[in-house]
Design an enzyme around this catalytic site. Structure first.
Site, PDB file in Angstrom:
ATOM      1  N   LYS A  43       1.718  78.775 101.581  1.00  0.00           N
ATOM      2  CA  LYS A  43       0.950  78.189 100.648  1.00  0.00           C
ATOM      3  C   LYS A  43       0.048  77.317 101.320  1.00  0.00           C
ATOM      4  O   LYS A  43      -0.934  77.557 101.873  1.00  0.00           O
ATOM      5  CB  LYS A  43       2.029  77.593  99.771  1.00  0.00           C
ATOM      6  CG  LYS A  43       2.760  78.463  99.073  1.00  0.00           C
ATOM      7  CD  LYS A  43       3.758  77.908  97.915  1.00  0.00           C
ATOM      8  CE  LYS A  43       4.161  79.132  97.204  1.00  0.00           C
ATOM      9  NZ  LYS A  43       5.571  79.129  96.858  1.00  0.00           N
TER      10      LYS A  43
ATOM     11  N   SER B  15       7.288  73.722  91.005  1.00  0.00           N
ATOM     12  CA  SER B  15       5.991  74.900  91.197  1.00  0.00           C
ATOM     13  C   SER B  15       5.379  74.897  89.646  1.00  0.00           C
ATOM     14  O   SER B  15       3.948  75.366  89.773  1.00  0.00           O
ATOM     15  CB  SER B  15       6.485  76.289  91.848  1.00  0.00           C
ATOM     16  OG  SER B  15       7.764  76.644  91.083  1.00  0.00           O
TER      17      SER B  15
ATOM     18  N   HIS C   6       5.758  73.399  97.974  1.00  0.00           N
ATOM     19  CA  HIS C   6       4.387  73.021  97.353  1.00  0.00           C
ATOM     20  C   HIS C   6       4.081  71.628  97.773  1.00  0.00           C
ATOM     21  O   HIS C   6       3.403  70.877  97.237  1.00  0.00           O
ATOM     22  CB  HIS C   6       4.628  72.901  95.825  1.00  0.00           C
ATOM     23  CG  HIS C   6       4.688  74.445  95.332  1.00  0.00           C
ATOM     24  ND1 HIS C   6       3.648  75.189  95.440  1.00  0.00           N
ATOM     25  CD2 HIS C   6       5.764  75.074  94.735  1.00  0.00           C
ATOM     26  CE1 HIS C   6       3.879  76.409  94.760  1.00  0.00           C
ATOM     27  NE2 HIS C   6       4.957  76.487  94.549  1.00  0.00           N
TER      28      HIS C   6
HETATM   29  C1  LIG Z   1       6.702  80.102  96.497  1.00  0.00           C
HETATM   30  C2  LIG Z   1       7.958  79.557  96.738  1.00  0.00           C
HETATM   31  C3  LIG Z   1       8.941  80.064  97.474  1.00  0.00           C
HETATM   32  C4  LIG Z   1       9.001  81.424  98.018  1.00  0.00           C
HETATM   33  O1  LIG Z   1       8.159  81.305  99.279  1.00  0.00           O
HETATM   34  P1  LIG Z   1       7.428  82.780  99.846  1.00  0.00           P
HETATM   35  O2  LIG Z   1       7.304  82.616 101.020  1.00  0.00           O
HETATM   36  O3  LIG Z   1       6.443  82.894  98.869  1.00  0.00           O
HETATM   37  O4  LIG Z   1       8.647  83.754  99.506  1.00  0.00           O
HETATM   38  C5  LIG Z   1      10.117  79.508  97.570  1.00  0.00           C
HETATM   39  N1  LIG Z   1      10.202  77.842  96.625  1.00  0.00           N
HETATM   40  C6  LIG Z   1       9.369  77.518  96.094  1.00  0.00           C
HETATM   41  C7  LIG Z   1       9.638  76.262  95.268  1.00  0.00           C
HETATM   42  C8  LIG Z   1       8.079  78.105  95.977  1.00  0.00           C
HETATM   43  O5  LIG Z   1       7.090  77.646  95.172  1.00  0.00           O
END
Ligand SMILES: *Cc1c(COP(=O)(O)O)cnc(C)c1O
Length: 392
Positions: free
Chosen positions: A238, A179, A207
């Site tokens: 996302k 990320s 991602h």
């Molecule tokens: C954003 C993210 C999460 C958490 O997801 P949410 O739905 O925002 O709680 C978990 N793992 C990775 C790699 C992320 O980028």
């Protein structure tokens, strides 16, 4: 409570204090946002495919809101499990071509709940040093040994697998796309090592879901590795533009998680309207290939422009583009100057990234045009010279 003020002063003095600010979406141009009175080009959102304001998703949510109500009223194991859940989980298993799927309230709860359900004292988790905080917290919660390997370093992982070969259960866990760096995990090599050492493999596609694969299934499918992954995790917050997360895998895995994953058992399920919105987003993610193609073209363009300008942007090819600045204060100033120039891009500082690697993290969207990205890159270059991140 005096200690708190003192610690906060230290944080602020080191340019490390974080604050909350209000942002507003712009419905007619999803690549932008409004802060205060100003419209800014949004280069900090995870809404990669530009779906967060999609009318069909909003309509599906509205419809479910008026048939199912505002909240689900209880844990899914009590009376909170509504029809939209089973529709979505069937569609997810079909999309991922796996036996079963399970929806979680968010990615943080999926990662922390699943890892702590799979391993415990006497077990070991092999985890990339740059894995998401929710993975790290899951390991801490599980009480298993945390064998942290250097970022994407297969030889270091092999050494640790050998060292801990006598542990009861072994789990290798990685982000598919990292990320804060936007680079990929060496998934082929990880799959080979998992077989060699009899470990389980968990991949977090937060991602990469929606972005890679013919129907947006993620990086594992793109590489033909879906059958090597035991626990396939992704989020709806996302690329899907909504909220929530999924785990895909075998019937046995899902049955285990329904019985053992505490965030699923001891927390109220997502509102049914959100679940219905996710289902609509899943349709769009699968069908609208043009969003993936546009995003990929935008990423290539923006990356090559910044790298030709002389910036250090790491070695990824994803829509996450880190511009490494180094110094915390300079990263913060870079971000402030970008905002003054009409661009929102956050400064990411330790402890989110290692010391002396503070950076601006750009994330692109299918909604951004070539012109917007080229104009942004020109401004970024000017600021880069002014702050001495680039040398003439
Ligand atoms: C954003 C993210 C999460 C958490 O997801 P949410 O739905 O925002 O709680 C978990 N793992 C990775 C790699 C992320 O980028």
């Amino acid at each position: 409570m005096n200690w708190m003020d003192q610690e906060l002063e230290l944080l602020a003095g080191a340019s490390l204090e974080r604050t909350l600010r209000i942002s507003k979406p712009v419905f007619e141009s999803t690549g932008y946002m409004v802060r205060g009175e100003r419209m800014l080009l949004n280069l900090s959102s995870n809404d990669y495919l530009g779906l967060a304001q999609h009318p069909a998703i909003l309509e599906a949510m509205r419809e479910a809101l008026f048939t199912e109500g505002a909240g689900s009223g209880a844990s899914r194991l009590v009376t909170g499990n509504r029809l939209p859940y089973s529709h979505l989980e069937t569609a997810l298993a079909d999309w991922q071509n796996c036996e079963a799927a399970l929806v979680f309230a968010n990615g943080y709860m999926a990662n922390s709940g699943v890892i702590s359900a799979l391993v415990s004292r006497g077990d070991v988790v092999f985890s990339d040093q740059f894995n998401h905080a929710s993975i790290v917290d899951g390991i801490v919660l599980s009480r298993a040994e945390h064998a942290r390997y250097r970022h994407n370093d297969i030889e270091h992982l092999r050494m640790l697998l050998h060292k801990y070969r006598d542990k009861r259960r072994k789990l290798i866990v990685t982000d598919a796309v990292f990320s804060m760096d936007g680079d990929h995990a060496p998934l082929r090599e990880l799959a080979a090592l998992k077989r060699e050492y009899g470990a389980m493999l968990m991949v977090d596609e937060a991602h990469s879901g929606g972005i890679y694969g013919n129907r947006g299934e993620g990086l594992c499918h793109e590489l033909g590795l879906q059958n090597d992954v035991d626990i396939h995790m992704g989020t709806f917050s996302k690329s899907f533009g909504v909220y929530g997360a999924y785990i895909c895998g075998s019937h046995t895995l899902i049955r285990w998680l329904v019985n053992k994953a505490r965030p699923l058992i001891y927390s109220t399920g997502l509102p049914p309207s959100i679940v219905a919105g996710i289902s609509k987003a899943l349709d769009l993610v699968q069908i609208e290939q043009w969003r993936r193609e546009r995003l990929s073209a935008a990423s290539r363009l923006f990356r090559s422009t910044l790298s030709d300008a002389g910036f250090n942007i790491g070695c990824g090819d994803s829509p996450i583009v880190p511009l490494i600045v180094g110094d915390n204060d300079k990263a913060l100033r870079f971000s402030e100057e970008l905002e003054a120039a009409g661009i929102d891009a956050v400064a990411i500082r330790p402890p989110t990234v290692p010391d002396r690697t503070a950076r601006i993290r750009f994330s692109l969207s299918a909604a951004h045009t070539d012109k917007e990205l080229n104009d942004a890159a020109e401004l970024i270059r000017t600021i880069g010279f002014r702050l001495g991140v680039l040398n003439p």
